[in-house]
Each structure stands twice: as structure tokens, then as C-alpha cells.
Design a protein around this motif. Structure first.
Motif, PDB file in Angstrom:
ATOM      1  N   VAL A 198       0.842  -1.203   0.000  1.00 60.13           N
ATOM      2  CA  VAL A 198       0.000   0.000   0.000  1.00 60.13           C
ATOM      3  C   VAL A 198       0.876   1.252   0.000  1.00 60.13           C
ATOM      4  O   VAL A 198       0.619   2.214  -0.746  1.00 60.13           O
ATOM      5  N   ARG A 199       1.912   1.212   0.795  1.00 58.13           N
ATOM      6  CA  ARG A 199       2.807   2.372   0.872  1.00 58.13           C
ATOM      7  C   ARG A 199       3.527   2.613  -0.448  1.00 58.13           C
ATOM      8  O   ARG A 199       3.714   3.746  -0.872  1.00 58.13           O
TER       9      ARG A 199
ATOM     10  N   GLN B 233       7.769  -9.318   1.388  1.00 53.45           N
ATOM     11  CA  GLN B 233       6.418  -9.861   1.270  1.00 53.45           C
ATOM     12  C   GLN B 233       5.540  -9.129   2.273  1.00 53.45           C
ATOM     13  O   GLN B 233       6.015  -8.678   3.312  1.00 53.45           O
ATOM     14  N   ASP B 234       4.268  -8.993   1.954  1.00 50.32           N
ATOM     15  CA  ASP B 234       3.296  -8.572   2.965  1.00 50.32           C
ATOM     16  C   ASP B 234       2.050  -9.446   2.761  1.00 50.32           C
ATOM     17  O   ASP B 234       2.066 -10.353   1.925  1.00 50.32           O
ATOM     18  N   PRO B 235       0.987  -9.240   3.533  1.00 53.45           N
ATOM     19  CA  PRO B 235      -0.134 -10.182   3.418  1.00 53.45           C
ATOM     20  C   PRO B 235      -0.794 -10.206   2.032  1.00 53.45           C
ATOM     21  O   PRO B 235      -1.423 -11.184   1.669  1.00 53.45           O
ATOM     22  N   ASP B 236      -0.625  -9.127   1.254  1.00 55.00           N
ATOM     23  CA  ASP B 236      -1.272  -9.073  -0.057  1.00 55.00           C
ATOM     24  C   ASP B 236      -0.336  -9.395  -1.220  1.00 55.00           C
ATOM     25  O   ASP B 236      -0.784  -9.885  -2.257  1.00 55.00           O
ATOM     26  N   CYS B 237       0.944  -9.080  -1.088  1.00 58.62           N
ATOM     27  CA  CYS B 237       1.851  -9.090  -2.232  1.00 58.62           C
ATOM     28  C   CYS B 237       3.217  -9.671  -1.875  1.00 58.62           C
ATOM     29  O   CYS B 237       3.575  -9.764  -0.702  1.00 58.62           O
TER      30      CYS B 237
ATOM     31  N   VAL C  10       3.863  -8.346  -7.084  1.00 51.92           N
ATOM     32  CA  VAL C  10       2.970  -9.408  -7.531  1.00 51.92           C
ATOM     33  C   VAL C  10       1.917  -9.662  -6.459  1.00 51.92           C
ATOM     34  O   VAL C  10       2.258  -9.811  -5.281  1.00 51.92           O
ATOM     35  N   TRP C  11       0.648  -9.688  -6.828  1.00 50.60           N
ATOM     36  CA  TRP C  11      -0.408  -9.989  -5.858  1.00 50.60           C
ATOM     37  C   TRP C  11      -0.435 -11.493  -5.574  1.00 50.60           C
ATOM     38  O   TRP C  11      -0.368 -12.308  -6.501  1.00 50.60           O
ATOM     39  N   ARG C  12      -0.538 -11.841  -4.288  1.00 49.10           N
ATOM     40  CA  ARG C  12      -0.559 -13.250  -3.898  1.00 49.10           C
ATOM     41  C   ARG C  12      -1.684 -14.021  -4.578  1.00 49.10           C
ATOM     42  O   ARG C  12      -1.526 -15.180  -4.927  1.00 49.10           O
ATOM     43  N   HIS C  13      -2.845 -13.360  -4.744  1.00 52.09           N
ATOM     44  CA  HIS C  13      -3.970 -14.079  -5.352  1.00 52.09           C
ATOM     45  C   HIS C  13      -3.664 -14.499  -6.784  1.00 52.09           C
ATOM     46  O   HIS C  13      -4.380 -15.320  -7.351  1.00 52.09           O
ATOM     47  N   ALA C  14      -2.632 -13.924  -7.373  1.00 56.62           N
ATOM     48  CA  ALA C  14      -2.278 -14.264  -8.754  1.00 56.62           C
ATOM     49  C   ALA C  14      -1.131 -15.270  -8.841  1.00 56.62           C
ATOM     50  O   ALA C  14      -0.737 -15.675  -9.922  1.00 56.62           O
ATOM     51  N   ILE C  15      -0.607 -15.674  -7.688  1.00 55.63           N
ATOM     52  CA  ILE C  15       0.504 -16.639  -7.694  1.00 55.63           C
ATOM     53  C   ILE C  15      -0.034 -18.064  -7.710  1.00 55.63           C
ATOM     54  O   ILE C  15      -0.922 -18.415  -6.940  1.00 55.63           O
ATOM     55  N   VAL C  16       0.493 -18.857  -8.601  1.00 58.61           N
ATOM     56  CA  VAL C  16       0.121 -20.271  -8.682  1.00 58.61           C
ATOM     57  C   VAL C  16       1.146 -21.105  -7.920  1.00 58.61           C
ATOM     58  O   VAL C  16       0.803 -21.873  -7.047  1.00 58.61           O
TER      59      VAL C  16
END
Lengths: 71, 71, 71, 71, 71, 71
Positions: free
Chosen positions: A12-13, B42-46, B59-65
Motif C-alpha cells: 500500500v505504501r 512480502q506482505d499479506p497481499d503481495c 505481484v499480488w498473492r492471489h495471482a501466484i500459482v
């Protein structure tokens, strides 16, 4: 219920920095679209990117694959 | 509301190790893109990966396979 | 915040059994990739599979379509 | 934390009926795979389907598009 | 834990109206399938559509892209 | 349980403005469909768009990739 941006998160930052510095970015989307432009704002659901003609596109975060500052 | 990285999870800890050891990895994404580089944070989203030219990609985690250390 | 594996769920327990018995499995992924190997660990976000060369791949659960023990 | 099946939901109850009656079903998946067989169990994350050779496949709910009893 | 349909939401109410009026609809799915029929019930996870042969298909909401009443 | 629209979010407010001003928009969907029309309402799960023949389509938010006001 109010969801606020978690401004403590690095991701976010970093986006806040990209907004403030008007840095051009590439957004790769789940549809394989690649959007280029400057991010103007973000909220917990979306980011808004303006293209070279200053036209806005509201992009849902769930559809973003990656973000890359243009070098 | 603050979401913190769950540092007790094996997957989070393994990524922390990959960051610390500057191990090169492959990230396979839902778009079938394959990114290669070193994870920087890394953070909780990316997660953020730097390529051979030291350029960052968020990179967004939801997009990682999957993630694979390069051997 | 700590998320723990829900060890009471059949799906979690079955994967624990596959790990303990070192059963070879196939993992079909949303990208249509088919990974083959042995699961070494699982957590709430990921499972880790080792291939025939004993190389690990961390797979995100959201990217798993199905899992099949090899018969 | 324990997540239990919400046995009050029509979709959960219908699947329970399909299990009890050993009804053959088709499962269409996000990868466009079509699995045929009998559902043996369900939990909040997965359903398990057995094919004609009595081989199990654990399918993640997030990957299911639709379910159709075979008529 | 019980999740109930949020009957105050416009989208839920519109589907209730479509059920009550036995209106024929098109459901576009993430796999690009297009299902045609009448919705018989909905719950928080799924909707159930009956085709012209009165055969049911249980469709997961996460797989629905859009819904269109047939005109 | 009631989920209400988070009317404080920029993305929700922008859509409210698009509704009020009857602005024509393009909605790009995960299936690569591109819908054109005017948004009539939104709720936490869906937005509803009317096409040139004044026919409604209920679109699930999880299937929206981006939204673009037509210029």
C-alpha cells in the motif's frame, strides 16, 4: 462496517509513493491486458489509473496480477 | 484494522528464508507468466520480486500459482 | 492473528495422510499445469510438493483445482 | 477456529442427498475439466468424487463451476 | 456459524423476483459457458437453474460472471 | 448479518456518481467480455448495467476487471 486502507503495508505504501511521484506504471491484469499510466488513487477494492489521454480506468485489485514501475 | 504477516506459517517462513538468502526463484502466475528473480519483501497481499536488471515487480498473492527456488 | 490448519476437516486430514504415507499425487492447477510428486507439508495458504528430483514447489491452495493420489 | 459445514444451506443439503443416494454427477471445473463420478464426502473447502474405477479425486470448491446430477 | 441470504441486497431481491416469476435467464460463467433456464432457488453459495428438460444445475456464485433476464 | 455498501470508498462513490449522471461506461470482465451501457444500481456483490435497448445485466463484482467511463 468500514474498511480502511492498511497504510502500514509495504504494498500500500509503495502504491502511495507511486501516486505522489506520478510515476508511470504497468498493470498486468488477469485477462492479460496490460494497462499503462499513472495511478491517481487507491482504495481497499480498486486502484484508478489515468492513461496518456488523461482518461481514468478503475481497476479491481482482484484482477491485478502485477504492477511494475516503468523504468 | 491491521493485518500482519502470519510469521508462524511454513509458507511465510520459507519466503522469509528465500529473501534472506537472496535465493533466485521462479513465480508462476495465473496468466501463465513466469517471473524469475529474487524476492525482496512480502506482505499479506503481495510479494515483490527484483529481476536481473534490479527492477521491481509487485505481484499480488492471489495471482501466484506456485513458487519454485531455482536449483 | 493466527490461522491454524483446521485439522478436523476431511480434506486436511486426507492430505496429512498423503504426507505421512509419502504417497505420490497429481495436483491439477488453475493454469492447467499438472504437478506430480509427494506432498511434504501443508499450511492454511499453501501445500509444498517435491518432485522426482527432490525439488520443492510451493503451491497456493487458491490455485489448486484438484488432487489425485496416483494409483 | 473451526469451520463447519453449513448443513442448513440448500446447496450443502443437496450434495448430502447426492452422497447418500450415490447419484452419479458431473462436476464442471474452472479449467473446463468435466469430472464424472459419485461424491463420497464434502467439507467446507472440498468435495471428493470417486470415478468408475473407484479412484478418489479431491476437488476444491473454489474451482467448481457447476454440478449436475446425471439423468 | 450460519450464513443467511442477505435479503436486503438488490441483487438477492432481483433473483428472488426472477424465481417467483419463473423468468427465463441466461447465466454467463467464468468458463464462458452460457446456461439458459429458470432459477429455482438461491443460497449464499449457489444458485440452481433448471433447463428446458427440467434438469437442475447447481452453479457456484463465484463462477457467475453475469445474469441476464431473457427478453 | 447485513453487509452495506461502503459509501466512503472512492470506488463506490465514483460508481454512485456514474449512476447519478447516467454516464455511459465500459465494463471489462474476466471472460474478456466488454459490456457497454449505463449503471443503474450497485450493491456489495453486483452492479447492474442497462444496454442501449434498456435491457439489464447483473454483473458480479468478482468478475469485473475494470470500468471505464466512455469519453
Amino acid at each position: 462496517m468500514t474498511t480502511e486502507l492498511e497504510t502500514g503495508l509495504p504494498s500500500v505504501r509503495q502504491i502511495q509513493t507511486l501516486i505522489r511521484e506520478e510515476q508511470e506504471v504497468e498493470l498486468k491484469l488477469t485477462t492479460n491486458d496490460l494497462l499503462t499510466g499513472k495511478i491517481r488513487w487507491q482504495d481497499p477494492d480498486c486502484v484508478c489509473i489515468f492513461d496518456h489521454y488523461d482518461q481514468p480506468t478503475i481497476v479491481w485489485r482482484h484482477a491485478i496480477v502485477f504492477l511494475k514501475p516503468k523504468s
